[in-house]
Design a protein around this motif. Structure first.
Motif, PDB file in Angstrom:
ATOM      1  N   THR A 160     -64.756  13.180 -50.121  1.00 34.14           N
ATOM      2  CA  THR A 160     -64.366  12.192 -49.011  1.00 34.14           C
ATOM      3  C   THR A 160     -63.599  11.195 -49.268  1.00 34.14           C
ATOM      4  O   THR A 160     -62.692  10.811 -48.553  1.00 34.14           O
ATOM      5  CB  THR A 160     -65.954  11.507 -48.795  1.00 34.14           C
ATOM      6  N   VAL A 161     -63.725  10.407 -50.270  1.00 30.29           N
ATOM      7  CA  VAL A 161     -62.710   9.713 -51.026  1.00 30.29           C
ATOM      8  C   VAL A 161     -61.342   9.599 -51.337  1.00 30.29           C
ATOM      9  O   VAL A 161     -60.463   9.089 -51.062  1.00 30.29           O
ATOM     10  CB  VAL A 161     -63.596   8.828 -52.336  1.00 30.29           C
ATOM     11  N   SER A 162     -61.461  10.842 -51.769  1.00 29.69           N
ATOM     12  CA  SER A 162     -59.764  11.730 -51.902  1.00 29.69           C
ATOM     13  C   SER A 162     -58.949  11.469 -50.586  1.00 29.69           C
ATOM     14  O   SER A 162     -58.194  11.489 -50.456  1.00 29.69           O
ATOM     15  CB  SER A 162     -60.047  12.783 -52.246  1.00 29.69           C
ATOM     16  N   TYR A 164     -59.571   9.552 -48.258  1.00 25.16           N
ATOM     17  CA  TYR A 164     -58.749   8.499 -47.308  1.00 25.16           C
ATOM     18  C   TYR A 164     -57.895   8.039 -47.948  1.00 25.16           C
ATOM     19  O   TYR A 164     -57.957   7.640 -47.640  1.00 25.16           O
ATOM     20  CB  TYR A 164     -60.684   7.535 -47.932  1.00 25.16           C
ATOM     21  N   LEU A 165     -58.034   8.360 -49.716  1.00 28.26           N
ATOM     22  CA  LEU A 165     -56.584   7.776 -50.507  1.00 28.26           C
ATOM     23  C   LEU A 165     -55.624   8.874 -50.019  1.00 28.26           C
ATOM     24  O   LEU A 165     -54.598   7.841 -50.078  1.00 28.26           O
ATOM     25  CB  LEU A 165     -57.284   8.112 -51.820  1.00 28.26           C
ATOM     26  N   LEU A 167     -55.033   9.255 -46.620  1.00 26.49           N
ATOM     27  CA  LEU A 167     -54.184   9.232 -46.077  1.00 26.49           C
ATOM     28  C   LEU A 167     -53.746   7.786 -45.059  1.00 26.49           C
ATOM     29  O   LEU A 167     -53.067   7.183 -44.548  1.00 26.49           O
ATOM     30  CB  LEU A 167     -55.310   9.536 -44.474  1.00 26.49           C
ATOM     31  N   HIS A 168     -54.307   7.322 -46.675  1.00 29.51           N
ATOM     32  CA  HIS A 168     -54.708   5.602 -46.857  1.00 29.51           C
ATOM     33  C   HIS A 168     -53.820   5.271 -47.822  1.00 29.51           C
ATOM     34  O   HIS A 168     -53.075   3.750 -46.960  1.00 29.51           O
ATOM     35  CB  HIS A 168     -55.402   5.277 -45.851  1.00 29.51           C
ATOM     36  N   GLN A 169     -53.084   5.531 -48.727  1.00 26.42           N
ATOM     37  CA  GLN A 169     -52.358   5.115 -49.681  1.00 26.42           C
ATOM     38  C   GLN A 169     -51.182   6.025 -49.404  1.00 26.42           C
ATOM     39  O   GLN A 169     -51.312   7.626 -49.000  1.00 26.42           O
ATOM     40  CB  GLN A 169     -52.989   5.011 -50.708  1.00 26.42           C
ATOM     41  N   TYR A 174     -52.865   7.255 -54.478  1.00 26.41           N
ATOM     42  CA  TYR A 174     -53.663   8.479 -54.463  1.00 26.41           C
ATOM     43  C   TYR A 174     -54.091   9.023 -56.246  1.00 26.41           C
ATOM     44  O   TYR A 174     -55.339   9.103 -56.595  1.00 26.41           O
ATOM     45  CB  TYR A 174     -53.262   9.234 -53.578  1.00 26.41           C
ATOM     46  N   ARG A 178     -57.854   8.660 -57.558  1.00 27.53           N
ATOM     47  CA  ARG A 178     -58.082   9.571 -57.151  1.00 27.53           C
ATOM     48  C   ARG A 178     -58.843   9.878 -58.628  1.00 27.53           C
ATOM     49  O   ARG A 178     -60.483  10.061 -58.426  1.00 27.53           O
ATOM     50  CB  ARG A 178     -57.341  10.304 -55.990  1.00 27.53           C
TER      51      ARG A 178
END
Length: 213
Positions: A160-162, A164-165, A167-169, A174, A178
């Protein structure tokens, strides 16, 4: 009913086995990809990542050392990932694929608990021999069920964290963030798993731990 004692390998011995594999299979490929991306662009980075994995396989064959099955699977997987990444021209697609796979694995962990066949137990037995009397013990059975649930949520949290990063960073952010976050979460889970396992094994001989007749 007596329970045979079980001695776990030393933490240093486990680390000697795990750290080189972690560096070779996780850290180095990311470093190679990012360095090649900065210098050669996306196509060069994809080629460099695939070359790194196959170079590892070739090195073992040249030295006549066994090639782990996980490495063969990794070579196949990264080839497919790189091909799709090259076809779409997107680094996001390249990195998104394993995260989706990790989510599927976390679901498999959850399902294995539901089926009373926790996957962590199977993975543990690949490295540590446990007598059948220990495996049948209620405390050990509960431990493997709970720790499998823990790892299911750890894998899900990491993905989930990966995602999100991703798609947004930027790709650079990332890779850096990550890697640090996943290492932190996974490292904590490993420490909890080992500590709890030692504690459970140490309490098997206590009268309260004996199964009811």
């Amino acid at each position: 009913m007596s329970t045979p004692s079980v001695k776990l390998p030393r933490i240093t011995a486990l680390l000697r086995q795990a750290v080189p594999r972690l560096l070779e299979g996780v850290v180095a490929p990311l470093a190679v990809f990012y360095a090649a991306l900065a210098v050669l662009g996306l196509d060069g980075a994809l080629i460099a990542a695939v070359t790194w994995v196959y170079a590892g396989v070739a090195w073992r064959l040249i030295r006549r050392r066994p090639v782990p099955g996980t490495m063969v699977l990794a070579a196949i997987a990264i080839t497919a990932r790189a091909a799709l990444g090259w076809w779409t021209g997107s680094a996001v697609v390249y990195f998104l694929q394993p995260e989706l796979g990790t989510i599927c694995i976390s679901m498999a962990f959850l399902a294995s608990v539901r089926l009373n066949r926790p996957l962590v137990q199977k993975l543990t037995l690949d490295y540590i021999h446990l007598p059948s009397t220990v495996l049948k013990h209620e405390r050990v059975r509960r431990f493997f069920a709970r720790i499998t649930l823990l790892w299911a949520f750890v894998l899900l949290a990491n993905s989930t964290v990966s995602i999100y990063l991703l798609l947004h960073q930027s790709i650079g952010t990332y890779l850096l963030v990550r890697t640090s976050v996943v290492a932190g979460i996974s490292g904590l889970a490993v420490a909890v798993s080992i500590y709890t396992f030692r504690r459970v094994l140490g309490r098997l001989h206590e009268p309260a731990a004996l199964p009811a007749a």
